[in-house]
Scaffold this motif. Structure first.
Motif, PDB file in Angstrom:
ATOM      1  N   VAL A  90      65.275   7.025 114.532  1.00  0.00           N
ATOM      2  CA  VAL A  90      65.940   8.491 113.942  1.00  0.00           C
ATOM      3  C   VAL A  90      64.448   9.410 113.803  1.00  0.00           C
ATOM      4  CG1 VAL A  90      65.155   7.667 111.496  1.00  0.00           C
ATOM      5  CG2 VAL A  90      66.770   9.696 111.875  1.00  0.00           C
ATOM      6  N   ASP A  91      64.691  10.636 114.414  1.00  0.00           N
ATOM      7  CA  ASP A  91      63.663  11.596 114.658  1.00  0.00           C
ATOM      8  C   ASP A  91      63.988  12.517 113.400  1.00  0.00           C
ATOM      9  OD1 ASP A  91      62.131  13.773 115.045  1.00  0.00           O
ATOM     10  OD2 ASP A  91      62.834  14.074 117.218  1.00  0.00           O
ATOM     11  N   THR A  92      62.910  12.161 112.232  1.00  0.00           N
ATOM     12  CA  THR A  92      63.125  13.114 111.080  1.00  0.00           C
ATOM     13  C   THR A  92      61.676  13.211 110.183  1.00  0.00           C
ATOM     14  OG1 THR A  92      64.321  13.512 108.940  1.00  0.00           O
ATOM     15  CG2 THR A  92      63.893  10.986 109.858  1.00  0.00           C
ATOM     16  N   MET A  93      61.857  14.225 109.597  1.00  0.00           N
ATOM     17  CA  MET A  93      60.514  14.567 108.707  1.00  0.00           C
ATOM     18  C   MET A  93      60.960  13.834 107.222  1.00  0.00           C
ATOM     19  SD  MET A  93      58.544  17.820 110.018  1.00  0.00           S
ATOM     20  CE  MET A  93      59.926  18.642 110.714  1.00  0.00           C
ATOM     21  N   ARG A  94      62.082  13.841 107.065  1.00  0.00           N
ATOM     22  CA  ARG A  94      62.569  13.557 105.528  1.00  0.00           C
ATOM     23  C   ARG A  94      62.968  12.025 105.443  1.00  0.00           C
ATOM     24  NH1 ARG A  94      66.124  18.631 106.623  1.00  0.00           N
ATOM     25  NH2 ARG A  94      65.437  20.220 105.229  1.00  0.00           N
ATOM     26  N   SER A  95      62.138  11.634 104.149  1.00  0.00           N
ATOM     27  CA  SER A  95      62.467  10.108 103.935  1.00  0.00           C
ATOM     28  C   SER A  95      63.983   9.850 103.429  1.00  0.00           C
ATOM     29  CB  SER A  95      61.505   9.685 102.781  1.00  0.00           C
ATOM     30  OG  SER A  95      61.955  10.225 101.698  1.00  0.00           O
ATOM     31  N   GLU A  96      64.638  10.569 103.016  1.00  0.00           N
ATOM     32  CA  GLU A  96      66.065  10.607 102.521  1.00  0.00           C
ATOM     33  C   GLU A  96      66.996  10.510 103.814  1.00  0.00           C
ATOM     34  OE1 GLU A  96      69.749  12.869 100.310  1.00  0.00           O
ATOM     35  OE2 GLU A  96      67.660  13.777  99.944  1.00  0.00           O
ATOM     36  N   ALA A 101      69.581   6.918 107.768  1.00  0.00           N
ATOM     37  CA  ALA A 101      69.622   6.577 109.169  1.00  0.00           C
ATOM     38  C   ALA A 101      69.342   5.010 109.422  1.00  0.00           C
ATOM     39  CB  ALA A 101      68.636   7.271 109.895  1.00  0.00           C
ATOM     40  N   LEU A 102      68.550   4.582 108.715  1.00  0.00           N
ATOM     41  CA  LEU A 102      68.049   3.093 108.786  1.00  0.00           C
ATOM     42  C   LEU A 102      69.106   2.149 108.320  1.00  0.00           C
ATOM     43  CD1 LEU A 102      64.361   3.205 107.551  1.00  0.00           C
ATOM     44  CD2 LEU A 102      65.257   2.567 109.800  1.00  0.00           C
ATOM     45  N   ASP A 103      69.833   2.730 107.190  1.00  0.00           N
ATOM     46  CA  ASP A 103      71.207   2.145 106.878  1.00  0.00           C
ATOM     47  C   ASP A 103      72.194   2.022 107.720  1.00  0.00           C
ATOM     48  OD1 ASP A 103      69.904   1.691 104.361  1.00  0.00           O
ATOM     49  OD2 ASP A 103      70.945   3.348 103.275  1.00  0.00           O
ATOM     50  N   ALA A 104      72.137   3.009 108.462  1.00  0.00           N
ATOM     51  CA  ALA A 104      73.282   3.364 109.502  1.00  0.00           C
ATOM     52  C   ALA A 104      73.097   2.451 110.998  1.00  0.00           C
ATOM     53  CB  ALA A 104      73.370   4.875 109.983  1.00  0.00           C
ATOM     54  N   GLY A 105      71.674   1.971 110.929  1.00  0.00           N
ATOM     55  CA  GLY A 105      71.488   1.064 112.060  1.00  0.00           C
ATOM     56  C   GLY A 105      70.125   1.292 112.790  1.00  0.00           C
ATOM     57  N   ALA A 106      69.661   2.495 112.569  1.00  0.00           N
ATOM     58  CA  ALA A 106      68.159   2.652 113.193  1.00  0.00           C
ATOM     59  C   ALA A 106      67.223   1.683 112.933  1.00  0.00           C
ATOM     60  CB  ALA A 106      67.624   4.248 112.693  1.00  0.00           C
ATOM     61  N   THR A 107      66.295   1.523 113.805  1.00  0.00           N
ATOM     62  CA  THR A 107      65.281   0.432 113.789  1.00  0.00           C
ATOM     63  C   THR A 107      63.974   1.210 113.826  1.00  0.00           C
ATOM     64  OG1 THR A 107      65.312   0.045 115.930  1.00  0.00           O
ATOM     65  CG2 THR A 107      66.652  -1.273 114.710  1.00  0.00           C
ATOM     66  N   LEU A 108      63.926   2.453 113.882  1.00  0.00           N
ATOM     67  CA  LEU A 108      62.370   2.956 114.193  1.00  0.00           C
ATOM     68  C   LEU A 108      62.478   4.524 113.576  1.00  0.00           C
ATOM     69  CD1 LEU A 108      59.519   3.402 115.307  1.00  0.00           C
ATOM     70  CD2 LEU A 108      60.880   4.027 117.715  1.00  0.00           C
ATOM     71  N   GLY A 122      56.023   7.209 103.996  1.00  0.00           N
ATOM     72  CA  GLY A 122      55.095   5.870 104.206  1.00  0.00           C
ATOM     73  C   GLY A 122      55.597   5.035 103.130  1.00  0.00           C
ATOM     74  N   ALA A 123      55.821   5.268 102.000  1.00  0.00           N
ATOM     75  CA  ALA A 123      56.479   4.046 101.009  1.00  0.00           C
ATOM     76  C   ALA A 123      57.948   3.815 101.703  1.00  0.00           C
ATOM     77  CB  ALA A 123      56.471   4.659  99.727  1.00  0.00           C
ATOM     78  N   LEU A 124      58.461   4.465 101.926  1.00  0.00           N
ATOM     79  CA  LEU A 124      59.911   4.119 102.505  1.00  0.00           C
ATOM     80  C   LEU A 124      60.048   3.363 103.674  1.00  0.00           C
ATOM     81  CD1 LEU A 124      63.013   4.302 102.698  1.00  0.00           C
ATOM     82  CD2 LEU A 124      62.408   6.084 104.494  1.00  0.00           C
ATOM     83  N   VAL A 125      59.124   3.409 104.716  1.00  0.00           N
ATOM     84  CA  VAL A 125      58.925   2.988 105.873  1.00  0.00           C
ATOM     85  C   VAL A 125      58.227   1.355 105.368  1.00  0.00           C
ATOM     86  CG1 VAL A 125      57.553   2.602 107.981  1.00  0.00           C
ATOM     87  CG2 VAL A 125      58.762   4.628 107.424  1.00  0.00           C
ATOM     88  N   ALA A 126      57.180   1.378 104.695  1.00  0.00           N
ATOM     89  CA  ALA A 126      56.661   0.187 104.086  1.00  0.00           C
ATOM     90  C   ALA A 126      57.648  -0.889 103.560  1.00  0.00           C
ATOM     91  CB  ALA A 126      55.803   0.438 103.089  1.00  0.00           C
ATOM     92  N   GLU A 127      58.603   0.010 102.839  1.00  0.00           N
ATOM     93  CA  GLU A 127      59.786  -0.977 102.110  1.00  0.00           C
ATOM     94  C   GLU A 127      60.741  -1.578 102.969  1.00  0.00           C
ATOM     95  OE1 GLU A 127      63.497  -0.087  99.153  1.00  0.00           O
ATOM     96  OE2 GLU A 127      61.940   1.482  99.263  1.00  0.00           O
ATOM     97  N   ARG A 128      61.009  -0.740 103.832  1.00  0.00           N
ATOM     98  CA  ARG A 128      61.758  -1.239 104.942  1.00  0.00           C
ATOM     99  C   ARG A 128      61.370  -2.059 105.875  1.00  0.00           C
ATOM    100  NH1 ARG A 128      67.076   1.181 104.803  1.00  0.00           N
ATOM    101  NH2 ARG A 128      67.022   2.277 102.921  1.00  0.00           N
ATOM    102  N   GLY A 129      59.963  -2.152 106.040  1.00  0.00           N
ATOM    103  CA  GLY A 129      59.416  -2.981 106.858  1.00  0.00           C
ATOM    104  C   GLY A 129      59.762  -2.630 108.441  1.00  0.00           C
ATOM    105  N   ALA A 170      47.607   2.564 103.736  1.00  0.00           N
ATOM    106  CA  ALA A 170      47.414   2.844 102.288  1.00  0.00           C
ATOM    107  C   ALA A 170      48.908   2.543 101.624  1.00  0.00           C
ATOM    108  CB  ALA A 170      46.735   3.906 101.973  1.00  0.00           C
ATOM    109  N   ALA A 171      50.016   3.196 102.165  1.00  0.00           N
ATOM    110  CA  ALA A 171      51.307   3.141 101.711  1.00  0.00           C
ATOM    111  C   ALA A 171      52.059   1.937 101.695  1.00  0.00           C
ATOM    112  CB  ALA A 171      51.837   4.416 102.107  1.00  0.00           C
ATOM    113  N   GLY A 172      51.353   0.927 102.292  1.00  0.00           N
ATOM    114  CA  GLY A 172      51.992  -0.216 102.606  1.00  0.00           C
ATOM    115  C   GLY A 172      52.591  -0.594 103.996  1.00  0.00           C
ATOM    116  N   VAL A 173      52.295   0.299 104.826  1.00  0.00           N
ATOM    117  CA  VAL A 173      52.922   0.004 106.536  1.00  0.00           C
ATOM    118  C   VAL A 173      52.051  -0.868 106.888  1.00  0.00           C
ATOM    119  CG1 VAL A 173      53.613   1.234 108.446  1.00  0.00           C
ATOM    120  CG2 VAL A 173      54.102   2.332 106.309  1.00  0.00           C
ATOM    121  N   ALA A 174      52.334  -1.779 107.623  1.00  0.00           N
ATOM    122  CA  ALA A 174      51.653  -2.808 108.520  1.00  0.00           C
ATOM    123  C   ALA A 174      50.944  -1.884 109.383  1.00  0.00           C
ATOM    124  CB  ALA A 174      52.681  -3.745 109.061  1.00  0.00           C
ATOM    125  N   ARG A 175      49.596  -2.353 109.813  1.00  0.00           N
ATOM    126  CA  ARG A 175      48.930  -1.350 110.935  1.00  0.00           C
ATOM    127  C   ARG A 175      49.473  -1.515 112.200  1.00  0.00           C
ATOM    128  NH1 ARG A 175      43.839   0.714 110.450  1.00  0.00           N
ATOM    129  NH2 ARG A 175      43.691  -0.149 108.420  1.00  0.00           N
TER     130      ARG A 175
END
Length: 280
Positions: A90-96, A101-108, A122-129, A170-175
Motif C-alpha cells: 500500500v502506497d500511503t503516507m498515512r498510518s490510518e 490496508a494491512l487489515d485488507a490484505g496488504a503485506t508491505l 513507524g509504531a504501526l509498522v513495528a506493531e504489525r511486524g 527506534a520506533a520498533g521496526v526490525a532493521r
C-alpha cells in the motif's frame, strides 16, 4: 500472502503500479474506479508482476492531497481484491490508511515520506511486524521541487535515508524490515536523478533492500531531448526498461514500474545474456 524474498539471480522483483487516482502523471486516472483498478492489477499479474503497489494519492509535483476518507475509499477494495493474487504494497503516507490496508490484505507499506509525514507510521509498522519502504523525501508534492538543493546529492540522500532508518528502528521496526528508495524525482532535478543512478551502489551499500522507482518520470522524458521535444509519460517505457536493466546490475531488490510486460521482457533478455532462464 508473504512478501517475496530477494532473488539470488541478480534479477530484481517487478512491482507493478496500480494508481487509483484521478490525477496521476503517468496514466491520467485511467484506473480510478475500483473495477478498472482491479482489472488493471490482474492484467499486471498476468504480465509477470511479482507484487503490486496500490496507491490512492498522487505524488506528482503540485498534487493536492485527498482526504483520509477519500484515500481509504480508493484503495481498500483494490487491496482486498488483489491481495489473493500476489503480495500487495500500500502506497500511503498515512498510518490510518496503512493499518486498514494491512487489515485488507496488504503485506508491505510503501511510504514515500519514510515516516516523516505521519509520526505514527513507524509504531504501526513495528506493531504489525511488516516491512516498510522508506523513500527519500523532503516535503509534500505542492512545494517539494523548491527543496532540490544539495551539496552532494548522493551523500545527502544516503545521510537522510540513514536518519530515517534509525528513526524507524527506534520506533520498533526490525532493521531488516526497512527497505530504501532514493526517491528519484522527489525534490530532485534531472541531474540529481542521473547522479543517484550513476552512484546507486552507494545506496545499496547501506545494507538494506533497495526499491527503485524511475518509471515514466520526467527526467526520462528529457533524456536525449530538449524541453520542447520532451517525451510524454506514456512514451517513456523504453527509457524505463533501460534503467531497469541498469538496476539489475546494481543489486536493486525491486523496480516499481507501470509497464510490467516491457520490464519483464528486458529482464528476460538480461537473464538470457547471463546464461540464465530459457533461451529457446
Amino acid at each position: 500472502m508473504t512478501l517475496p524474498s530477494a532473488r539470488t539471480t541478480g534479477r530484481p522483483l517487478v512491482m507493478g503500479v496500480v494508481n487509483v487516482t484521478p490525477d496521476s502523471f503517468s496514466d491520467g486516472g485511467a484506473w480510478f474506479t475500483p473495477e478498472a483498478a482491479l482489472a488493471h492489477g490482474r492484467e499486471l499479474v498476468a504480465q509477470g508482476a511479482d507484487l503490486l503497489d496500490v496507491g490512492g494519492e498522487s505524488t506528482r509535483p503540485g498534487a493536492e492531497r485527498p482526504s483520509t476518507e477519500e484515500e481509504l475509499r480508493r484503495v481498500l477494495p483494490v487491496v482486498a481484491g488483489l491481495s489473493s493474487l500476489v503480495p500487495v504494497s500500500v502506497d500511503t503516507m498515512r498510518s490510518e490508511v496503512a493499518a486498514l490496508a494491512l487489515d485488507a490484505g496488504a503485506t508491505l507499506v510503501n511510504d514515500v515520506s519514510g515516516g516523516l509525514a505521519d509520526p505514527q507510521m513507524g509504531a504501526l509498522v513495528a506493531e504489525r511486524g511488516v516491512p516498510i519502504v522508506a523513500m527519500h523525501w523532503r516535503g509534500h508534492s505542492a512545494d517539494m521541487q523548491s527543496r532540490a538543493q544539495y551539496d552532494d546529492v548522493v551523500a545527502d540522500v544516503v545521510a537522510e535515508l540513514g536518519e530515517r532508518v534509525e528513526a524507524l528502528v527506534a520506533a520498533g521496526v526490525a532493521r531488516e524490515d526497512v527497505l530504501l528508495d532514493p526517491g528519484l524525482g522527489f525534490a530532485k532535478l534531472a541531474h540529481h536523478n542521473w547522479e543517484l543512478l550513476r552512484r546507486l551502489d552507494e545506496v545499496s551499500a547501506m545494507g538494506h533492500r533497495v526499491v527503485l522507482g524511475a518509471s515514466r518520470k520526467k527526467f526520462l522524458g528529457l533524456v536525449g531531448r530538449t524541453p520542447q521535444t520532451e517525451r510524454p509519460p506514456l512514451e517513456r517505457d523504453v527509457a524505463t526498461a533501460a534503467t531497469t536493466l541498469y538496476a539489475a546490475q546494481h543489486d536493486v531488490w525491486a523496480v516499481r514500474v507501470h509497464d510490467v510486460a516491457g520490464t519483464v521482457d528486458a529482464l528476460d533478455v538480461a537473464d538470457a545474456l547471463a546464461g540464465r532462464g530459457a533461451t529457446s
